[in-house]
Structure formats: structure tokens, C-alpha cells
Design a protein around this motif. Sequence first.
Motif, mmCIF file in Angstrom:
data_model
loop_
_atom_site.group_PDB
_atom_site.id
_atom_site.type_symbol
_atom_site.label_atom_id
_atom_site.label_comp_id
_atom_site.label_asym_id
_atom_site.label_seq_id
_atom_site.Cartn_x
_atom_site.Cartn_y
_atom_site.Cartn_z
ATOM 1 N N LYS A 67 19.502 -32.476 7.421
ATOM 2 C CA LYS A 67 18.507 -32.120 8.641
ATOM 3 C C LYS A 67 17.470 -32.567 9.080
ATOM 4 O O LYS A 67 16.349 -33.116 10.308
ATOM 5 C CB LYS A 67 18.718 -30.972 8.696
ATOM 6 C CG LYS A 67 18.115 -29.478 10.168
ATOM 7 C CD LYS A 67 18.415 -28.443 10.456
ATOM 8 C CE LYS A 67 17.700 -27.990 11.251
ATOM 9 N NZ LYS A 67 17.778 -26.839 11.519
ATOM 10 N N SER A 118 22.325 -27.689 12.436
ATOM 11 C CA SER A 118 22.672 -27.757 11.056
ATOM 12 C C SER A 118 23.916 -29.076 10.702
ATOM 13 O O SER A 118 24.761 -29.070 12.339
ATOM 14 C CB SER A 118 22.848 -26.528 10.555
ATOM 15 O OG SER A 118 24.695 -26.587 10.329
ATOM 16 N N MET A 119 24.264 -29.228 9.557
ATOM 17 C CA MET A 119 25.031 -30.485 9.720
ATOM 18 C C MET A 119 26.089 -30.119 9.609
ATOM 19 O O MET A 119 27.113 -31.117 10.036
ATOM 20 C CB MET A 119 24.804 -30.554 8.124
ATOM 21 C CG MET A 119 23.746 -31.486 7.809
ATOM 22 S SD MET A 119 23.327 -33.633 8.720
ATOM 23 C CE MET A 119 24.280 -34.499 8.063
ATOM 24 N N ALA A 155 23.563 -33.118 18.064
ATOM 25 C CA ALA A 155 22.353 -32.307 17.680
ATOM 26 C C ALA A 155 21.866 -31.717 18.952
ATOM 27 O O ALA A 155 21.455 -30.543 18.720
ATOM 28 C CB ALA A 155 22.071 -33.200 16.708
ATOM 29 N N GLU A 205 10.083 -25.751 12.398
ATOM 30 C CA GLU A 205 10.249 -26.973 11.567
ATOM 31 C C GLU A 205 9.079 -27.941 11.618
ATOM 32 O O GLU A 205 8.636 -27.785 12.547
ATOM 33 C CB GLU A 205 11.537 -27.192 12.421
ATOM 34 C CG GLU A 205 12.899 -26.439 12.575
ATOM 35 C CD GLU A 205 13.808 -26.740 11.160
ATOM 36 O OE1 GLU A 205 13.043 -27.471 9.810
ATOM 37 O OE2 GLU A 205 14.281 -25.993 10.797
#
Length: 289
Positions: A79, A57-58, A44, A6
Amino acid sequence: MASGTETSGSGDIGRTLELLWDTGRRPSRGPRPGLTLERIVEVAVEVADRDGLGAVSMRRIATELGTGTMSLYRYVPGKGELLDLMLDRVQRPSQDPADLGDGDWRSALQALGRATLALYRRHTWLLEVNQSRPILGPAALDGMERVLGRIKPMGLTDPELISAIVMIDGYVVGAARTQVYEREAERSSGLTDAEFWRAQEPVLVKAMSSGRYPVLSSLSEDAFGTGFDHFEFGLQRILDGLEVLVASRRAATEAPAASGPAADGPAGSEPAAADPAPASGSAAPEDPA
């Protein structure tokens, strides 16, 4: 540890900064008044710690919070922005001054290295994030301010001070990656580190006795043992190198002062008498041609 990388700053930068610095519009009270941005980020991080960054993830966070996914979007756009909030959240520095050593720059950088390694071991998913362009929030800047305040007396230039921190971080990331990968290899293979190397022992013993590897075969039995702290050894050598640089800069700064007028004697003193003429028969300077 999940594969893939990411990237920090991949969301809406302006909106992320508003959320980090609390300068944007707060969401109006909804059906879940207990839901806050802080709680969303906290959950999270918990999910990433437990199941890896790929699990964040949301939808997953909404499930963990017992709310609808759309409710989360009232607090954070997606995200990408959530990831930057997570990064700043886990970088909150300790408020205990003792956590940065006993006062000098070396102890501060030493403590920084050790604390950063502990951070990566607690949150292994950090190794999956490309942080080459971080979004700077209050926690990141608070930590930087504390460290710079302690190492400023090194006497280095400002870019060099930043480079010293970057150097420590780069070293720690490499060491952390090795440690985390070792743990992951043990988990995925079902073999302990000792079992893994024991399985190779018959072939390695034969190779060492072949005469092909004289240097390797001459090493002591503990050369590859687990009792040696490779991380601490490397960290101290980096600090030793910085110590040499700091000392050389200090010497260069002090040298002009030592060779200035003050070094010639106290102010107002008479100049030193000229050397007496050479005695009769002694060697005298040659006359110029």
C-alpha cells in the motif's frame, strides 16, 4: 472523510521510483493478462474517491479487480508504494495550454490555485495524506515544469519562485479542508448549513442585542452570507502581494540602467556648459573658512 493520516514516501522509495518512471522489471504474463499497474492504480483511486483512503487495501483492490491478492503483489509491493502511484496519477496536468491562463504569471498562478482546489474537491482523500516529503514522479514534475515555465518571467530568485507555488498550495489546502469539512459535517449530521445556523439564530440574536458585541452587531446582514467568494478573495490578495514584489524587483533592476552613462546624454555629445558666474549683487557662495 476518514480520520488518520497516511504519509507519502512510506514504502520502498527505490521500488516506487522504478514503478513511477517505468525503469524496473515488468511482471511476466500471468493468468490475468488484462491486469496492469495502470489499472490497479486507477481502481485504487476510484475506491479512495468513493469510500475514503482507509478503504484502500491490497485485498480490497484485488476484490474490485476480480483477482487474487497475491496477483497484485507481482505489480506493486504494497500500500505504501501504491499510495505514491495514486498521488502521481491524480496530479497529471492538463495538456491544454489555456488551462494555465492567458499567458502571464498572474493568470498562471490564479489558474493553478483554482485547479488545485478542484483537485482536492474531486479527491478529498488527498487531505488525509502527509505530502511533506513527496516521491516525485513524471506527472508531478510535468505539472511543476509547466507552471515554472509560465512564472519564470516574474524575475524572482529560484527559491522565491518555488515559494510562490508553495504559498498558493498552502492557501488552497486550507480552503479545501474547510470546504470538505463543511460537506462532511452536513452529511454526518443530516443538517444543511442553513439549518445548522438557523438552530443557533435565537441565541445569536439575543447576544447581538445585549451590547456586548458592538462590532459584530454592526456588521451588515450579508457579512456571513454564502454569496461572498472567500476563496477567490484570498487568492487575489495573495497575487496582489506578489504583484507588488514583482514590480519592486523590476524597478530595482531598471534603476541602475536609468542612472548610468546613457542617462547623461547621447554618446559623443559635448558636456553641458558650466553655470555662469552670479550677477553683480547676487548672493555668492561663502568663502571657506
